[in-house]
Write an enzyme that holds these catalytic residues in place. Structure first.
Site, PDB file in Angstrom:
ATOM      1  NE  ARG A  75      -3.986   1.984   2.248  1.00 28.20           N
ATOM      2  CZ  ARG A  75      -4.373   2.628   3.350  1.00 28.20           C
ATOM      3  NH1 ARG A  75      -3.880   2.273   4.534  1.00 28.20           N
ATOM      4  NH2 ARG A  75      -5.252   3.603   3.272  1.00 28.20           N
ATOM      5  CG  ASP A  80       6.358   6.924  -3.189  1.00 29.02           C
ATOM      6  OD1 ASP A  80       6.283   8.173  -3.079  1.00 29.02           O
ATOM      7  OD2 ASP A  80       7.404   6.339  -3.503  1.00 29.02           O
ATOM      8  CB  VAL A  83       0.555  11.221  -3.432  1.00 28.76           C
ATOM      9  CG1 VAL A  83       0.671  12.658  -2.938  1.00 28.76           C
ATOM     10  CG2 VAL A  83      -0.756  10.611  -2.953  1.00 28.76           C
ATOM     11  CG  ASP A  87       8.158  11.915  -4.842  1.00 28.01           C
ATOM     12  OD1 ASP A  87       7.391  11.165  -4.183  1.00 28.01           O
ATOM     13  OD2 ASP A  87       8.059  13.155  -4.831  1.00 28.01           O
ATOM     14  CB  SER A  89       7.064  12.618  -1.292  1.00 27.80           C
ATOM     15  OG  SER A  89       6.026  12.223  -2.125  1.00 27.80           O
ATOM     16  CB  THR A 109      -5.061   3.319   8.126  1.00 31.19           C
ATOM     17  OG1 THR A 109      -5.363   3.690   6.780  1.00 31.19           O
ATOM     18  CG2 THR A 109      -6.173   3.787   9.043  1.00 31.19           C
ATOM     19  N   PRO A 179      -8.307   8.387  -4.562  1.00 31.67           N
ATOM     20  CG  PRO A 179      -8.940   6.603  -5.944  1.00 31.67           C
ATOM     21  CD  PRO A 179      -7.746   7.414  -5.515  1.00 31.67           C
ATOM     22  CG  HIS A 209      -8.104  -3.576  -1.834  1.00 30.68           C
ATOM     23  ND1 HIS A 209      -9.046  -2.665  -2.271  1.00 30.68           N
ATOM     24  CD2 HIS A 209      -7.037  -2.826  -1.433  1.00 30.68           C
ATOM     25  CE1 HIS A 209      -8.572  -1.438  -2.133  1.00 30.68           C
ATOM     26  NE2 HIS A 209      -7.362  -1.498  -1.637  1.00 30.68           N
ATOM     27  CG  ASP A 255      -9.516 -12.292  -0.015  1.00 30.04           C
ATOM     28  OD1 ASP A 255     -10.658 -12.800   0.014  1.00 30.04           O
ATOM     29  OD2 ASP A 255      -8.525 -12.873  -0.512  1.00 30.04           O
ATOM     30  CG  ASP A 263      -5.764 -15.890  -3.165  1.00 31.77           C
ATOM     31  OD1 ASP A 263      -6.307 -14.765  -3.050  1.00 31.77           O
ATOM     32  OD2 ASP A 263      -6.007 -16.828  -2.386  1.00 31.77           O
TER      33      ASP A 263
HETATM   34  C1  HEM Z   1      -8.474   2.048  -6.550  1.00 29.51           C
HETATM   35  C2  HEM Z   1      -8.573   2.771  -5.506  1.00 29.51           C
HETATM   36  C3  HEM Z   1      -8.237   2.356  -4.114  1.00 29.51           C
HETATM   37  C4  HEM Z   1      -8.937   2.715  -3.017  1.00 29.51           C
HETATM   38  C5  HEM Z   1     -10.184   3.592  -2.975  1.00 29.51           C
HETATM   39  C6  HEM Z   1      -8.276   2.114  -1.888  1.00 29.51           C
HETATM   40  C7  HEM Z   1      -8.685   2.276  -0.591  1.00 29.51           C
HETATM   41  C8  HEM Z   1      -8.144   1.608   0.476  1.00 29.51           C
HETATM   42  C9  HEM Z   1      -8.611   1.753   1.834  1.00 29.51           C
HETATM   43  C10 HEM Z   1      -9.694   2.704   2.293  1.00 29.51           C
HETATM   44  C11 HEM Z   1      -7.914   0.867   2.591  1.00 29.51           C
HETATM   45  C12 HEM Z   1      -8.079   0.590   4.074  1.00 29.51           C
HETATM   46  C13 HEM Z   1      -7.570   1.691   4.949  1.00 29.51           C
HETATM   47  C14 HEM Z   1      -7.999   1.392   6.367  1.00 29.51           C
HETATM   48  O1  HEM Z   1      -9.193   1.527   6.632  1.00 29.51           O
HETATM   49  O2  HEM Z   1      -7.145   1.002   7.187  1.00 29.51           O
HETATM   50  C15 HEM Z   1      -7.006   0.171   1.725  1.00 29.51           C
HETATM   51  C16 HEM Z   1      -6.134  -0.805   2.130  1.00 29.51           C
HETATM   52  C17 HEM Z   1      -5.193  -1.373   1.307  1.00 29.51           C
HETATM   53  N1  HEM Z   1      -4.950  -1.047  -0.003  1.00 29.51           N
HETATM   54 FE1  HEM Z   1      -6.114   0.113  -1.175  1.00 29.51          FE
HETATM   55  N2  HEM Z   1      -7.219   1.386  -2.326  1.00 29.51           N
HETATM   56  C18 HEM Z   1      -7.132   1.509  -3.663  1.00 29.51           C
HETATM   57  C19 HEM Z   1      -6.151   0.972  -4.480  1.00 29.51           C
HETATM   58  C20 HEM Z   1      -5.087   0.229  -4.022  1.00 29.51           C
HETATM   59  C21 HEM Z   1      -3.933  -0.137  -4.818  1.00 29.51           C
HETATM   60  C22 HEM Z   1      -3.702   0.300  -6.252  1.00 29.51           C
HETATM   61  C23 HEM Z   1      -3.117  -0.889  -4.018  1.00 29.51           C
HETATM   62  C24 HEM Z   1      -1.793  -1.505  -4.327  1.00 29.51           C
HETATM   63  C25 HEM Z   1      -1.395  -1.811  -5.534  1.00 29.51           C
HETATM   64  C26 HEM Z   1      -3.786  -1.006  -2.735  1.00 29.51           C
HETATM   65  C27 HEM Z   1      -3.316  -1.743  -1.680  1.00 29.51           C
HETATM   66  C28 HEM Z   1      -3.926  -1.810  -0.446  1.00 29.51           C
HETATM   67  C29 HEM Z   1      -3.498  -2.716   0.600  1.00 29.51           C
HETATM   68  C30 HEM Z   1      -2.418  -3.786   0.490  1.00 29.51           C
HETATM   69  C31 HEM Z   1      -4.284  -2.441   1.721  1.00 29.51           C
HETATM   70  C32 HEM Z   1      -4.176  -3.089   3.106  1.00 29.51           C
HETATM   71  C33 HEM Z   1      -3.172  -2.309   3.923  1.00 29.51           C
HETATM   72  C34 HEM Z   1      -2.889  -2.873   5.300  1.00 29.51           C
HETATM   73  O3  HEM Z   1      -3.379  -3.939   5.653  1.00 29.51           O
HETATM   74  O4  HEM Z   1      -2.140  -2.217   6.034  1.00 29.51           O
HETATM   75  N3  HEM Z   1      -4.953  -0.294  -2.770  1.00 29.51           N
HETATM   76  N4  HEM Z   1      -7.154   0.648   0.446  1.00 29.51           N
HETATM   77  C1  NAG Z   2      -9.873   7.052   7.699  1.00 35.54           C
HETATM   78  C2  NAG Z   2      -9.232   7.857   8.765  1.00 35.54           C
HETATM   79  O1  NAG Z   2      -8.740   7.313   9.731  1.00 35.54           O
HETATM   80  N1  NAG Z   2      -9.220   9.174   8.592  1.00 35.54           N
HETATM   81  C3  NAG Z   2      -8.583  10.089   9.513  1.00 35.54           C
HETATM   82  C4  NAG Z   2      -7.323  10.594   8.902  1.00 35.54           C
HETATM   83  O2  NAG Z   2      -6.701  11.591   9.663  1.00 35.54           O
HETATM   84  C5  NAG Z   2      -7.493  12.701   9.927  1.00 35.54           C
HETATM   85  C6  NAG Z   2      -6.628  13.680  10.645  1.00 35.54           C
HETATM   86  O3  NAG Z   2      -5.507  13.984   9.851  1.00 35.54           O
HETATM   87  C7  NAG Z   2      -8.736  12.280  10.700  1.00 35.54           C
HETATM   88  O4  NAG Z   2      -9.560  13.403  10.939  1.00 35.54           O
HETATM   89  C8  NAG Z   2      -9.486  11.227   9.879  1.00 35.54           C
HETATM   90  O5  NAG Z   2     -10.580  10.728  10.605  1.00 35.54           O
END
Ligand code: HEM
Ligand code: NAG
Ligand code: NAG
Length: 358
Positions: A75, A80, A83, A87, A89, A109, A179, A209, A255, A263
């Site tokens: 993630r 990286d 945004v 780079d 950042s 997160t 997004p 995901h 998942d 997978d």
């Molecule tokens: C297409 C738009 C995408 C959206 C809207 C999105 C959104 C999110 C959100 C909201 C979470 C959970 C954050 C939380 O509640 O803790 C998440 C987790 C994650 N995303 Fe995405 N994501 C997107 C694309 C991607 C892409 C392109 C990748 C990698 C190639 C990715 C990899 C992951 C991974 C691995 C997690 C789990 C992270 C963890 O367990 O620490 N996501 N994503």
């Molecule tokens: C999804 C989430 O945890 N959003 C938080 C991200 O951080 C800002 C503060 O920088 C919080 O206000 C959001 O609730």
């Protein structure tokens, strides 16, 4: 004339050279577009040939201890690259009151263990390569690649040579680039189009995901005040065990079938209306992306092939190369912000590697 080749030997050499040219152009093409200027697969082969082996051996142990680290690193590379380009950042700490990608809304997160792991790898590389040679942005790309493989996914070659950016992204840049999970396909595609990614990339990259977790806040709008009718009823009930009402700080697997394995089960989830985010499930609802979801659900090889292509593409978004940016000596701080580090290895970096615990 003994030292100059005979005409037939010269012809044989020419044929060989031509064959080599054809071969190299075939392997470079391999169905993928040309690399971004300044990136190459063998970028460190002279300057630090053991770089990739060091990253892999560190992560092999670390991911065995905590498979969640694989998700977190994957993630980080995504954030990286989306945004302001890949780079590094996203790795910067908040500096001078500017919100960095690390502390801003969609990013809070991102797991601390992943930032620690990247700095630990950084310290190991710095020692082995005799100084800051491998950029933090490249470390993030390699760590994501190895994470995918260590969790059961494909292994692929990563073009290298990225340089690190000097400044964190602004909050507006971050919000305009990532997004929200409440987005549907047309919105997701508009975000991806800005950085040259298409619908196949969207479906394949969302397959990330298949790993990791999400907090209730990322999907609770699908449960309250009323259940999203596109969500499987049993699944909604299951999620409510983790998130019984709005604003509960809890988390669940992205998942539900194989949460720790890279997978194609994520797509099987979508077929069963058990996708976690609106942005996941809508890939199956939207008529344009549905056929791709179905194909990946029944053909893991097709998913892996497209995922690799899309990751290599994502990994080249707006990269800094050549003399642009810098090679950071601490992934969480731009070099300029370091007061007295000089050319010596900063202790904090050495310690990061020595004290790495999960
Ligand atoms: C297409 C738009 C995408 C959206 C809207 C999105 C959104 C999110 C959100 C909201 C979470 C959970 C954050 C939380 O509640 O803790 C998440 C987790 C994650 N995303 Fe995405 N994501 C997107 C694309 C991607 C892409 C392109 C990748 C990698 C190639 C990715 C990899 C992951 C991974 C691995 C997690 C789990 C992270 C963890 O367990 O620490 N996501 N994503
Ligand atoms: C999804 C989430 O945890 N959003 C938080 C991200 O951080 C800002 C503060 O920088 C919080 O206000 C959001 O609730
Ligand atoms: C968090 O989720 C677990 C199940 O995943 C559940 O047992 C627990 O009660 C939840 N915590 C809260 C505060 O709801």
């Amino acid at each position: 004339m003994a030292s100059s080749p005979s005409p037939s030997a010269a012809r044989a050499l020419l044929v060989l050279a031509a064959a080599a040219l054809v071969l190299s152009s075939v392997s470079a093409a391999a169905g993928s577009p040309p690399l971004a200027k300044g990136l190459s697969f063998d970028f460190y082969s002279a300057k630090c040939p053991q770089a990739e082996a060091i990253v892999f051996s560190f992560l092999k142990d670390a991911v065995r201890k905590d498979v969640g680290l694989a998700a977190a690193l994957l993630r980080i590379h995504f954030h990286d690259c989306f945004v302001q380009g890949c780079d590094g950042s996203v790795l910067l700490d908040k500096t001078n009151g500017v919100d960095s990608e690390k502390v801003s809304p969609p990013n809070v997160t991102l797991r601390p263990s992943a930032f620690k792991a990247i700095n630990a790898i950084r310290a190991l590389l710095q020692r082995a390569c005799g100084g800051p040679v491998v950029s933090c942005a490249d470390i993030a790309a390699l760590a994501a690649r190895d994470s995918v493989h260590l969790a059961g996914g494909p292994r692929y070659a990563v073009p290298l040579g990225r340089r690190d950016g000097l400044a964190p992204a602004s909050l507006d840049t971050i919000l305009g680039a990532l997004p929200p999970p409440t987005s549907k396909v047309p919105v997701l595609l508009s975000f991806l189009a800005k950085i040259g990614l298409d619908a196949d990339d969207l479906v394949a990259l969302s397959g990330a995901h298949t790993l990791g977790i999400a907090h209730c806040g990322s999907f609770e709008e699908r449960l309250f005040p009323k259940e999203d009718p596109t969500m499987n009823k049993w699944f909604a009930g299951h999620l409510k065990l983790t998130c019984p009402r709005l604003k509960v700080d809890n988390s669940t697997a992205n998942d539900i079938r194989t949460p720790d394995v890279f997978d194609n089960k994520y797509y099987v989830d979508l077929l069963n209306r058990q996708g976690l985010f609106t942005s996941d499930q809508d890939l199956h609802t939207d008529a344009g992306t549905k056929p791709v979801v179905t194909r990946f659900a029944v053909d893991q090889g097709a998913f892996f092939d497209q995922f690799v292509k899309s990751m290599v593409k994502m990994g080249q978004i707006n990269v800094l190369t050549g003399n642009q940016g810098q090679i950071r000596s601490d992934c969480s701080l731009p070099n300029a912000a370091r007061s007295s580090a000089g050319d010596e290895l900063p202790w904090s970096v050495v310690e990061a590697a020595e004290s790495f615990v999960l």
